[in-house]
Design an enzyme around this catalytic site. Structure first.
Site, PDB file in Angstrom:
ATOM      1  N   GLY A  29     -11.012   7.458  -7.084  1.00  0.00           N
ATOM      2  CA  GLY A  29      -9.576   7.369  -6.847  1.00  0.00           C
ATOM      3  C   GLY A  29      -9.151   5.976  -6.466  1.00  0.00           C
ATOM      4  N   GLY A  30      -8.595   5.837  -5.247  1.00  0.00           N
ATOM      5  CA  GLY A  30      -8.050   4.564  -4.802  1.00  0.00           C
ATOM      6  C   GLY A  30      -6.548   4.512  -4.981  1.00  0.00           C
ATOM      7  CD  GLU A  52      -5.617   5.028  -1.174  1.00  0.00           C
ATOM      8  OE1 GLU A  52      -4.630   4.268  -1.261  1.00  0.00           O
ATOM      9  OE2 GLU A  52      -6.766   4.613  -1.048  1.00  0.00           O
ATOM     10  CE1 TYR A  67      -7.357   0.150   4.601  1.00  0.00           C
ATOM     11  CE2 TYR A  67      -8.997   0.329   6.339  1.00  0.00           C
ATOM     12  CZ  TYR A  67      -8.597   0.585   5.045  1.00  0.00           C
ATOM     13  OH  TYR A  67      -9.421   1.288   4.191  1.00  0.00           O
ATOM     14  CG  ASP A  68      -2.998  -1.851   3.988  1.00  0.00           C
ATOM     15  OD1 ASP A  68      -3.219  -3.037   4.313  1.00  0.00           O
ATOM     16  OD2 ASP A  68      -3.470  -1.337   2.958  1.00  0.00           O
TER      17      ASP A  68
END
Length: 370
Positions: free
Chosen positions: A113-114, A156, A215-216
């Site tokens: 995925g990602g 995601e 994060y982000d």
């Protein structure tokens, strides 16, 4: 157990704990992602320091509309993954697999995925029973073909309650195909906005670990500069933090040991600002990002905010660049041990520094300190 030659004498105790031969200290995972595109930056598997790493998540394989996890000649980068001459073999997957005898406790997991394109077919695949079956079967074939230890579902992210239910069914079916000792993991954003559609307690029944991306929290999608990986929210503000994400997940009934907290090995840049909460003129670096190994920027001054466990540098000229350092990773690792979570993971190993500024080494040593 790891070969004694990998660790200096003064680290033998830590190596014993990592292999499970000591009962003095609880065992914590210290995992890292390896994106396949880092091979083009002269970072083959043999060049990585794996002695402090429990799991390598190899990123990424993608999913076709029919549920097929990209297989032979169809991985997200078939040249890098299976064909390029690397470390005396062909492809990074085989190069990692041939290192495993040197690191007998290292697990090699295929991350599927990602962000962006990598996740775009998940919703439709998870909705269909036949596509889910294809997904599970093709993923298992890939894992067995390359001698891997399991898979990581990096969707995601489920965007509504229906997708959340489909996500649970997908994990349940994958567990059938990947019973222990195969590893089944999943990676999710930290914000409640991304997690609210998932019954996390049910998800945790099927997976060995839930990797929460700590994060982000700030970036070019926002109007103001901000810390992108703060452990705590500042008293004068509100928003997402590592702590708030962990509290939310644990509050949903997930066992702490299932949870890994993510550490960024990169910094986010805000040009034209010198602190958080400011309007900015743009972003420096590559797509607004600098590898952690490039930080602080030459000519910049580095600062630490002890209150929120965040670091940043100003000048150089990346503007205000927010990132983690060994000091903040130490704070986060102590948070993990205090809360008895499963450990840490890093996105990604290619961005880490060597020597005393290594985030991965600091994380490992702090998790397992006497």
């Amino acid at each position: 157990m790891f070969s004694g030659s990998i660790f200096p004498h003064w680290r033998r105790k830590a190596a014993e704990r990592f292999s499970g031969t000591s009962s003095e200290i609880p065992f914590y995972l210290n995992a890292a992602y390896y994106p396949n595109w880092r091979i083009y930056r002269k970072q083959p598997p043999s060049a990585l320091r794996l002695g402090f790493v429990s799991h390598i998540f190899y990123a990424f394989a993608w999913v076709k509309e029919d549920g097929t996890v990209y297989g032979r000649n169809q991985l997200s980068d078939e040249w890098a993954d299976t064909q390029m001459p690397v470390d005396g073999t062909t492809g990074c997957l085989r190069a990692f697999a041939q290192l495993k005898p040197q690191y007998s406790k290292l697990k090699l997991v295929l991350s599927i995925g990602g962000g962006g394109k990598g996740s775009e077919n998940f919703a439709a695949v998870a909705r269909s029973k036949s596509c889910t079956e294809t997904f599970a079967q093709s993923a298992r074939r890939l894992v067995d073909e390359f001698g891997l230890d399991g898979i990581d579902v990096d969707w995601e992210h489920p965007a509504d309650s229906q997708q959340g239910q489909d996500y649970i069914r997908l994990l349940a079916r994958l567990r059938d195909y990947f019973p222990p000792p195969y590893v089944l993991a999943t990676c999710l954003p930290a914000g409640q906005w991304a997690l609210q559609h998932i019954d996390l307690q049910k998800a945790a029944k099927y997976v060995d670990m839930i990797n929460i991306m700590g994060y982000d929290f700030a970036g070019p999608w926002g109007a103001e500069s901000g810390h992108h990986a703060q452990l705590y929210c500042p008293s004068y503000g509100s928003g997402v933090s590592c702590q708030s994400a962990v509290e939310y997940v644990l509050g949903q009934g997930v066992h702490p040991k299932k949870l890994l907290l993510g550490i960024p090995a990169y910094g986010r840049s805000f040009l034209g600002s010198d602190n958080i909460g400011q309007r900015y003129a743009g972003c420096g670096g590559e797509d607004g990002v600098f590898d952690y190994s490039e930080l602080p920027r030459p000519g910049a001054t580095e600062y630490h905010d002890e209150q929120v466990a965040a670091a940043y540098c100003v000048g150089g000229d990346g503007g205000f660049v927010t990132y983690d350092t060994p000091q903040t990773v130490q704070q986060k690792a102590k948070f993990v041990t205090r809360e008895q979570l499963g450990g840490l993971f890093y996105w990604h190993i290619g961005g880490d520094a060597r020597g005393p500024r290594s985030l991965i080494e600091m994380g490992y040593n702090t998790l397992h300190e006497m």
